[in-house]
Design a protein around this motif. Structure first.
Motif, short mmCIF file in Angstrom:
data_model
loop_
_atom_site.label_atom_id
_atom_site.label_comp_id
_atom_site.label_asym_id
_atom_site.label_seq_id
_atom_site.Cartn_x
_atom_site.Cartn_y
_atom_site.Cartn_z
N ALA A 146 0.81 -1.23 0.00
CA ALA A 146 0.00 0.00 0.00
C ALA A 146 0.84 1.27 0.00
CB ALA A 146 -0.92 0.00 1.22
N VAL A 147 2.15 1.16 0.11
CA VAL A 147 3.01 2.34 0.12
C VAL A 147 2.95 3.02 -1.25
CG1 VAL A 147 5.40 3.14 0.27
CG2 VAL A 147 4.55 1.44 1.89
N PRO A 148 2.68 4.32 -1.32
CA PRO A 148 2.68 5.01 -2.62
C PRO A 148 4.01 4.87 -3.32
CG PRO A 148 1.70 6.39 -0.91
CD PRO A 148 2.29 5.21 -0.21
N GLY A 149 3.96 4.54 -4.61
CA GLY A 149 5.17 4.35 -5.39
C GLY A 149 5.58 2.90 -5.54
N ILE A 150 5.05 1.99 -4.72
CA ILE A 150 5.38 0.57 -4.84
C ILE A 150 4.58 -0.02 -6.01
CG2 ILE A 150 5.27 -1.69 -3.73
CD1 ILE A 150 7.46 0.17 -2.68
N THR A 151 5.29 -0.64 -6.94
CA THR A 151 4.65 -1.23 -8.11
C THR A 151 4.55 -2.74 -8.04
OG1 THR A 151 6.75 -1.38 -9.32
CG2 THR A 151 5.50 0.66 -9.56
N ASP A 152 5.45 -3.38 -7.30
CA ASP A 152 5.43 -4.84 -7.20
C ASP A 152 5.97 -5.28 -5.84
OD1 ASP A 152 4.85 -6.12 -10.02
OD2 ASP A 152 6.26 -4.48 -10.41
N VAL A 153 5.31 -6.26 -5.26
CA VAL A 153 5.86 -7.02 -4.14
C VAL A 153 5.64 -8.48 -4.48
CG1 VAL A 153 5.70 -7.61 -1.70
CG2 VAL A 153 5.42 -5.22 -2.42
N GLU A 154 6.70 -9.23 -4.63
CA GLU A 154 6.62 -10.63 -5.03
C GLU A 154 7.30 -11.47 -3.95
OE1 GLU A 154 5.57 -13.56 -8.09
OE2 GLU A 154 5.20 -11.40 -8.02
N LEU A 155 6.61 -12.53 -3.51
CA LEU A 155 7.15 -13.43 -2.49
C LEU A 155 7.41 -14.79 -3.12
CD1 LEU A 155 4.76 -12.55 0.47
CD2 LEU A 155 6.92 -11.45 -0.16
#
Length: 410
Positions: A348-357
């Motif tokens: 949810a942080v503004p500017g984050i485009t991808d979080v992959e685990l």
């Protein structure tokens, strides 16, 4: 056996986390896929329509298992192990794109690439290579310290050691040999300067897409921790572009991707090309490129493999600064992942485009001492480098893998 395989499928060589974007893109397009990987638990297998559980190095075994299947195309991702099979299978089946034979030697032998670089007039440095450990030690002792000792056929920072004295050479050479299929080791003079990674996608012998990235490493190692879009003076960027284009042509890459590890010398600012990887970059690089420019090298590679026009996928739709962080285990020993904390907040942080685990609770996770041991990644973008880095650091502070050490009793 061939009746079990989808006809007109795209063969994807490898099923590590690096191949997940290739399989996802094929599924988005409605293209059947057969993933080849000898590991029954390879993380990308659930994204494929069928799985062929043999080694990607075993060209004959792959062809025998496929039987009468005629693949629509063959594609490889961020893995050197599959490159020889990519070429051989392309020739065997007459696919629209055949991986170039001339790129294989440089991909599998860092000493062979040094010869290619020298033939192109690329600024060099002292090095020696041999499959005889005593010879490597003797020749390396004559070079300028510090030295980097590594497997000549390695990748992913496996078996790489920085040595500062001759007394450290035998152990470093033995370690590098333990990670080398060929038992061949290369010793190189360490180049002081700014470490960069250059991603390029060629069309008709020229760079259609090029991105220069700054690299930050896990403390005390050569394992990449962060990648950031780099800002270079126009002249330096132009020289670097001309150099990697020249190297691609020398490697026979008229069309397709490659990436290069480069150091800009601290004394003279000239580029020293350390290694060539004639394939897509790993460590989430396609996501970084999409965040920065809106280009899609995965779509371009699949289009190329199928004999389709691919240039439209590499036309920038925007220009931003982007940064990527690889997530590793917090432990210096093997552990078991209990849980992830803060993932939703990080996304949810503004500017984050991808979080992959890449790891799930219950998985064994290893110390982050080589690229293949990463357990996730975060990508951020913003109008400035500072904006992208601030978003990345905020998200990174929120994500926490909970890992407990694995004991013999466990």
């Amino acid at each position: 056996m061939s009746e079990h395989w989808p006809q007109d499928a795209l063969i994807v060589l490898g099923a590590s986390e690096e191949q997940i974007p290739l399989l996802r893109e094929a599924r988005r397009r409605g293209i059947a896929t057969i993933a080849v990987d000898m590991r029954p638990d390879a993380p990308a297998l659930p994204f494929a329509d069928a799985a062929l559980k043999v080694s990607t190095r075993s060209t004959d075994a792959i062809a025998e298992a496929l039987g009468e299947v005629r693949p629509a195309g063959i594609v490889g991702g961020a893995s050197d192990a599959a490159l020889a099979s990519w070429h051989a299978l392309g020739v065997r089946y007459g696919t629209p794109y055949v991986y170039p034979w001339s790129a294989l030697a440089a991909a599998g032998d860092k000493a062979a690439f040094r010869a290619v670089a020298a033939s192109c007039g690329v600024t060099g440095y002292g090095w020696t290579a041999s499959d005889d450990p005593e010879e490597v030690v003797a020749q390396a002792a004559r070079l300028r310290f510090p030295l980097v000792i590594k497997p000549a056929d390695g990748s992913g920072s496996k078996g790489v050691t920085l040595v500062t004295s001759g007394a450290d050479l035998p152990a470093a050479v033995a370690r590098a040999r333990s990670f080398s299929a060929s038992q061949r080791v290369i010793a190189e003079e360490f180049v002081q300067g700014r470490p960069l990674a250059v991603e390029i996608f060629m069309r008709d012998g020229r760079a259609l897409m090029l991105c220069v990235k700054d690299k930050d490493f896990v403390d005390g190692s050569f394992v990449v921790r962060r990648l950031r879009t780099a800002q270079l003076p126009t002249a330096a960027h132009g020289r670097l572009t001309a150099t990697v284009e020249r190297l691609c042509r020398a490697l026979g890459i008229a069309d397709g991707p490659a990436n290069f590890d480069v150091v800009l010398g601290a004394d003279d600012g000239r580029e020293r090309v350390i290694e060539a990887n004639p394939r897509l970059g790993g460590d989430g690089v396609p996501r970084l490129l999409a965040a920065a420019y809106g280009v899609d090298v995965v779509r371009a590679l699949i289009a190329l493999a199928l004999g389709e026009p691919f240039g439209d996928h590499l036309v920038p739709t925007h220009t931003a600064q982007a940064a990527l962080e690889l997530i590793g285990s917090p432990l210096a020993v093997d552990g078991e992942l209990d849980a992830w904390e803060g993932v939703a907040a990080a996304r949810a942080v503004p500017g984050i485009t991808d979080v992959e685990l890449y790891a799930a609770p219950g998985d064994l996770v290893r110390p982050h001492d080589q690229s293949g041991h990463k357990i996730g990644l975060i990508v951020a973008a913003g109008p400035s480098a500072a904006d992208a880095l601030a978003a990345l650091e905020r998200a990174s502070a929120l994500i926490r893998p909970i890992v407990r050490p694995v004991t013999e009793a466990t």
